[in-house]
Design an enzyme around this catalytic site. Structure first.
Site, PDB file in Angstrom:
ATOM      1  N   ARG A  83       0.840  -1.206   0.000  1.00  0.00           N
ATOM      2  CA  ARG A  83       0.000   0.000   0.000  1.00  0.00           C
ATOM      3  C   ARG A  83       0.878   1.259   0.000  1.00  0.00           C
ATOM      4  NH1 ARG A  83      -3.979   0.498   4.517  1.00  0.00           N
ATOM      5  NH2 ARG A  83      -4.813   2.114   3.175  1.00  0.00           N
TER       6      ARG A  83
ATOM      7  N   CYS B  45      -0.432   6.668   8.844  1.00  0.00           N
ATOM      8  CA  CYS B  45      -0.798   5.371   8.259  1.00  0.00           C
ATOM      9  C   CYS B  45      -1.916   5.632   7.268  1.00  0.00           C
ATOM     10  CB  CYS B  45      -1.204   4.388   9.361  1.00  0.00           C
ATOM     11  SG  CYS B  45      -2.513   5.015  10.442  1.00  0.00           S
TER      12      CYS B  45
END
Length: 285
Positions: free
Chosen positions: A184, A241
């Site tokens: 990701r 994040c």
């Protein structure tokens, strides 16, 4: 002395009946938001109360003209204090947070309690799997604690905004550390946010790298060596994040390592990528 980072299953077992100890179950599944509560109903650590990431540790309400603040925006500190009182938390309470995902969600609660000035909060090392593996009992009973009196105190945690991050990019004044999985981070296999990639210049520290194979946190000295290889000084570092949840795991790991002072970017990638004027990087650079 209060527990302020981690607690072992053995130490928690000695305090299950202590009225000054509040145990909070933070299990969650990002892909199935009802899964945590269902798992809690099926069995949890005795005396535990359930905490929901979306409802209790986030405020997703938005006014008609409000800006998008990410998938798990922080509630107002005053509102969060009221919730903590509902769970029976007082000034003298020792709070224990746990989940079944290596501290992925419990660390968010740990950070938020520090954010409102409460230091006596720890994450159960190894979580529910370790508790069960070590012979700990589970219960299906529901607990209701007398309302607590915790007060809002000066924060023990730092935050950074999107504008802070953008200003830091211009002057290279902060080290940004992204807790998402490497794919990701590179912009691959993005399923949670509409844009893949990362904040330019960010470094990748997958939160699961804080753990040993058995799900317990790595020793403090190992964590210190690994984070010190990523950042120059904690005070000039920002943890982020996807939505401000697993970044708290890196902040907990840093606290265990004695590297205090890094900030959380609460909106994280989900907020950052929602504004097309903000720069995006892909790949490993």
């Amino acid at each position: 002395m209060p527990y302020t980072t981690l607690i072992s299953c053995a130490d928690l077992a000695q305090h299950l009946s202590d009225p000054d100890w509040i145990i909070l179950d933070c299990r969650h599944d990002l892909a199935n938001p009802d899964a945590g509560q269902a798992a809690f109903a099926a069995g949890h650590i005795p005396q535990a109360q359930f905490v929901h990431l979306d409802r209790d540790l986030s405020d997703k309400s938005r006014g008609p003209n409000s800006e998008f603040r990410g998938r798990h925006p922080l509630p107002a500190r005053e509102s969060f204090i009221e919730k903590l009182r509902d769970w029976g938390i007082s000034q003298g309470s020792q709070v224990i947070a746990y989940d079944a995902q290596g501290g992925m969600f419990a660390a968010r609660l740990w950070w938020m309690l520090r954010w409102v000035g409460h230091e006596a909060v720890a994450v159960l090392d190894g979580g529910l799997p370790a508790w069960i593996a070590q012979g700990g009992a589970t219960s299906t009973g529901l607990q209701r604690k007398p309302r607590g009196n915790i007060a809002l105190l000066p924060s023990l945690a730092n935050t950074a905004s999107a504008s802070d991050i953008l200003a830091g990019l211009l002057h290279a004044s902060r080290t940004i550390v992204d807790a998402r999985a490497p794919d990701r981070f590179r912009g691959e296999n993005e399923t949670l946010d509409p844009v893949g990639g990362h904040i330019p210049g960010a470094k990748n520290r997958f939160f699961k790298d804080n753990l040993l194979p058995d799900g317990h946190f790595k020793p403090a000295e190992q964590l210190k060596a690994e984070f010190s290889a990523l950042i120059k000084t904690p005070q000039a570092s920002v943890m982020q994040c996807g939505s401000g949840v697993t970044a708290c795991h890196n902040l907990l790991a840093m606290e265990i390592a004695g590297l205090s002072g890094a900030a959380l970017y609460p909106g994280s990638w989900s907020e950052w990528c929602a504004d097309p004027s903000r720069p995006v990087a892909t790949g490993t650079a």
